[in-house]
Write a protein that holds these residues in place. Structure first.
Motif, PDB file in Angstrom:
ATOM      1  N   GLN A  65       0.750  -1.095   0.058  1.00  0.00           N
ATOM      2  CA  GLN A  65      -0.223  -0.213  -0.022  1.00  0.00           C
ATOM      3  C   GLN A  65       0.959   1.132  -0.064  1.00  0.00           C
ATOM      4  O   GLN A  65       1.458   1.722   1.044  1.00  0.00           O
ATOM      5  CB  GLN A  65      -1.063  -0.095   1.338  1.00  0.00           C
ATOM      6  N   TYR A  66       0.883   2.037  -1.274  1.00  0.00           N
ATOM      7  CA  TYR A  66       1.748   3.030  -1.431  1.00  0.00           C
ATOM      8  C   TYR A  66       1.046   4.183  -0.274  1.00  0.00           C
ATOM      9  O   TYR A  66       0.179   4.425  -0.258  1.00  0.00           O
ATOM     10  CB  TYR A  66       1.639   3.863  -2.775  1.00  0.00           C
ATOM     11  N   GLY A  67       2.098   4.911   0.367  1.00  0.00           N
ATOM     12  CA  GLY A  67       1.819   6.042   1.013  1.00  0.00           C
ATOM     13  C   GLY A  67       2.688   7.511   0.790  1.00  0.00           C
ATOM     14  O   GLY A  67       3.964   6.959   0.665  1.00  0.00           O
ATOM     15  N   PRO A  68       2.309   8.361   0.354  1.00  0.00           N
ATOM     16  CA  PRO A  68       3.068   9.504  -0.110  1.00  0.00           C
ATOM     17  C   PRO A  68       4.064  10.102   0.836  1.00  0.00           C
ATOM     18  O   PRO A  68       4.906  10.805   0.547  1.00  0.00           O
ATOM     19  CB  PRO A  68       2.172  10.570  -0.530  1.00  0.00           C
ATOM     20  N   THR A  69       3.774   9.852   2.182  1.00  0.00           N
ATOM     21  CA  THR A  69       4.624  10.187   3.128  1.00  0.00           C
ATOM     22  C   THR A  69       5.582   9.334   3.934  1.00  0.00           C
ATOM     23  O   THR A  69       5.868   9.356   5.187  1.00  0.00           O
ATOM     24  CB  THR A  69       3.888  11.207   4.244  1.00  0.00           C
ATOM     25  N   GLY A  70       5.744   8.204   3.116  1.00  0.00           N
ATOM     26  CA  GLY A  70       6.887   7.189   4.020  1.00  0.00           C
ATOM     27  C   GLY A  70       6.085   5.987   4.467  1.00  0.00           C
ATOM     28  O   GLY A  70       6.821   5.282   5.287  1.00  0.00           O
ATOM     29  N   GLU A  71       5.035   5.994   4.277  1.00  0.00           N
ATOM     30  CA  GLU A  71       4.178   4.917   4.936  1.00  0.00           C
ATOM     31  C   GLU A  71       4.946   3.453   4.758  1.00  0.00           C
ATOM     32  O   GLU A  71       4.975   2.701   5.756  1.00  0.00           O
ATOM     33  CB  GLU A  71       2.502   4.744   4.434  1.00  0.00           C
TER      34      GLU A  71
END
Length: 187
Positions: A65-71
């Protein structure tokens, strides 16, 4: 554990036509037990401590699951710290492989790749019992990619899931570090 009886946890929604959907298709009917987590079933992947605590009892964690803030990076760090053995599969993008765009998404995936690579060395040449793999898919046949209607060839979601299954089922004495896939564009 290896082979046909893995307990697998995947970030992502199998009800949305994306990679999690393809993984579900590929693992359906196998002896593997698979669970999915995301907003759709009240999991917040930004609460990495809670996700890691739950994930630690699985044989395989697919960090997709991609997260734009480094998840993804935060999940990798927290889950790695709680795993005592098992396999973490990080899902990247062929944008990281080609490095042909200088944007936040590509930088995010490059960072995830580098973290995964470092942990691969800990398993293969150090004393870690945690296998680590990184897969870069390009142009998946997901809902969002198909909506672009740009005529590009796409990787079938189940086919992508089959690659995940293949990596999960590698013997204990093999660590597949990295795999990058793109569909061949014929036009």
């Amino acid at each position: 554990k290896k082979g046909n009886d893995m307990k697998v946890l995947v970030t992502g929604n199998p009800n949305y036509k994306g990679l999690a959907y393809g993984i579900q298709q590929a693992l359906d009917g196998t002896e593997h037990t698979v669970e999915f987590m995301g907003r759709w079933n009240d999991w917040n992947i930004r609460q990495t401590d809670k996700v890691a605590e739950y994930a630690k009892d699985f044989d395989v964690f697919v960090n997709s699951q991609y997260g734009p803030t480094g998840e993804q990076q935060n999940l990798l760090t927290d889950i790695y710290d709680l795993f005592t053995k098992g396999h973490i599969i990080n899902i990247g993008s062929s944008r990281e492989y080609w490095r042909d765009k200088d944007d936040a998404y590509t930088a995010n995936k490059v960072e995830l790749h580098d973290m995964s690579r470092e942990r691969c060395t800990w398993h293969c040449f150090g004393n870690s019992n945690i296998k680590m793999s990184y897969i870069s898919f390009g142009n998946l046949a997901s809902e969002s990619q198909l909506a672009r209607n740009d005529g590009k060839a796409r990787i079938d979601l189940k086919q992508a899931g089959e690659y995940i299954k293949w990596i999960i089922e590698q013997p204990d004495n093999i660590n597949l570090h990295y795999l990058a896939l793109d569909p061949v564009q014929t036009n």
